[in-house]
Scaffold this active site. Structure first.
Site, PDB file in Angstrom:
ATOM      1  N   HIS A 252       6.542  -1.520   3.202  1.00 25.26           N
ATOM      2  CA  HIS A 252       6.388  -2.964   3.757  1.00 25.26           C
ATOM      3  C   HIS A 252       5.732  -3.569   2.678  1.00 25.26           C
ATOM      4  O   HIS A 252       4.840  -2.978   2.025  1.00 25.26           O
ATOM      5  CB  HIS A 252       5.679  -3.163   5.045  1.00 25.26           C
TER       6      HIS A 252
ATOM      7  N   GLU B 271      -1.149   2.427   6.509  1.00 29.67           N
ATOM      8  CA  GLU B 271      -1.317   2.709   7.901  1.00 29.67           C
ATOM      9  C   GLU B 271       0.090   2.694   8.335  1.00 29.67           C
ATOM     10  O   GLU B 271       0.209   3.945   9.279  1.00 29.67           O
ATOM     11  CB  GLU B 271      -1.684   1.600   8.638  1.00 29.67           C
TER      12      GLU B 271
ATOM     13  N   ASN C 273       0.899  -1.207  -0.138  1.00 27.70           N
ATOM     14  CA  ASN C 273       0.069  -0.063  -0.115  1.00 27.70           C
ATOM     15  C   ASN C 273       0.862   1.341  -0.114  1.00 27.70           C
ATOM     16  O   ASN C 273       1.837   1.490   0.782  1.00 27.70           O
ATOM     17  CB  ASN C 273      -0.918   0.184   1.154  1.00 27.70           C
TER      18      ASN C 273
HETATM   19  P1  5GP Z   1      -0.632  -1.028   5.817  1.00 24.67           P
HETATM   20  O1  5GP Z   1      -2.345  -0.740   5.910  1.00 24.67           O
HETATM   21  O2  5GP Z   1       0.017   0.040   6.249  1.00 24.67           O
HETATM   22  O3  5GP Z   1      -0.216  -1.887   4.353  1.00 24.67           O
HETATM   23  O4  5GP Z   1      -0.459  -2.391   6.727  1.00 24.67           O
HETATM   24  C1  5GP Z   1      -0.097  -2.104   7.872  1.00 24.67           C
HETATM   25  C2  5GP Z   1       0.109  -3.518   8.493  1.00 24.67           C
HETATM   26  O5  5GP Z   1       0.803  -3.427   9.671  1.00 24.67           O
HETATM   27  C3  5GP Z   1      -1.342  -4.013   9.216  1.00 24.67           C
HETATM   28  O6  5GP Z   1      -1.652  -5.461   8.350  1.00 24.67           O
HETATM   29  C4  5GP Z   1      -1.175  -4.121  10.711  1.00 24.67           C
HETATM   30  O7  5GP Z   1      -1.903  -5.156  11.140  1.00 24.67           O
HETATM   31  C5  5GP Z   1       0.349  -4.265  10.883  1.00 24.67           C
HETATM   32  N1  5GP Z   1       0.734  -3.890  11.866  1.00 24.67           N
HETATM   33  C6  5GP Z   1       0.579  -2.554  12.614  1.00 24.67           C
HETATM   34  N2  5GP Z   1       1.197  -2.542  13.982  1.00 24.67           N
HETATM   35  C7  5GP Z   1       1.946  -3.628  14.024  1.00 24.67           C
HETATM   36  C8  5GP Z   1       2.761  -4.300  14.867  1.00 24.67           C
HETATM   37  O8  5GP Z   1       3.157  -3.430  16.136  1.00 24.67           O
HETATM   38  N3  5GP Z   1       3.407  -5.442  14.872  1.00 24.67           N
HETATM   39  C9  5GP Z   1       3.126  -6.169  13.807  1.00 24.67           C
HETATM   40  N4  5GP Z   1       3.711  -7.328  13.682  1.00 24.67           N
HETATM   41  N5  5GP Z   1       2.122  -5.751  12.769  1.00 24.67           N
HETATM   42  C10 5GP Z   1       1.646  -4.516  12.787  1.00 24.67           C
END
Ligand code: 5GP
Length: 123
Positions: A104, A99, A91
């Site tokens: 990532h 988020e 994303n």
């Molecule tokens: P995005 O929406 O930015 O592509 O995804 C962020 C991801 O990070 C989400 O799937 C969320 O569950 C994961 N995430 C957020 N905080 C943490 C954390 O403290 N530890 C881990 N392992 N994953 C996290």
């Protein structure tokens, strides 16, 4: 967007917050997502400070770029995901609802993942 050194993945990289690590090398760290959306849901991140794929693809060195892609494929194989299939997703920005502002890639596997992406939710 400027890189925020206090984002959650930067803190994981510094060891300030624990993670369930599945892979690490000089340039890459991978760990289980805290809120898995599939039986296998792994996050693969570069160790360098990049906000998103947009930033990484523009500024990362050739070594970082190749290390990242090699690691991605290797992790999927090591997790058994290459046998049955997997999906990768990155994303970037508002419309993708990114988020965490550290680049990532998600690896999803372990079940039929359906087709591509869903319709935009109204909310
Ligand atoms: P995005 O929406 O930015 O592509 O995804 C962020 C991801 O990070 C989400 O799937 C969320 O569950 C994961 N995430 C957020 N905080 C943490 C954390 O403290 N530890 C881990 N392992 N994953 C996290």
């Amino acid at each position: 967007m400027a890189y925020d050194p206090n984002n959650i993945f930067a803190r994981i990289l510094r060891g300030e917050i624990p993670c369930r690590k599945v892979y690490e090398d000089e340039h890459v760290l991978a760990f289980h997502d805290i809120n898995p959306q599939a039986p296998t849901h792994i996050l693969v991140i570069p160790k360098g400070a990049y906000v998103s794929l947009d930033d990484f693809s523009e500024r990362a060195s050739d070594r970082e770029l190749s290390a990242f892609l090699r690691a991605l494929g290797r992790i999927a194989r090591e997790q058994g995901a290459a046998r049955t299939g997997y999906r990768v997703l990155a994303n970037h920005g508002r419309d993708a609802r990114q988020e965490v502002p550290h680049f990532h890639v998600h690896i999803f596997a372990g079940r039929d993942l359906g087709r591509m992406i869903g319709k935009a939710p109204s909310g």
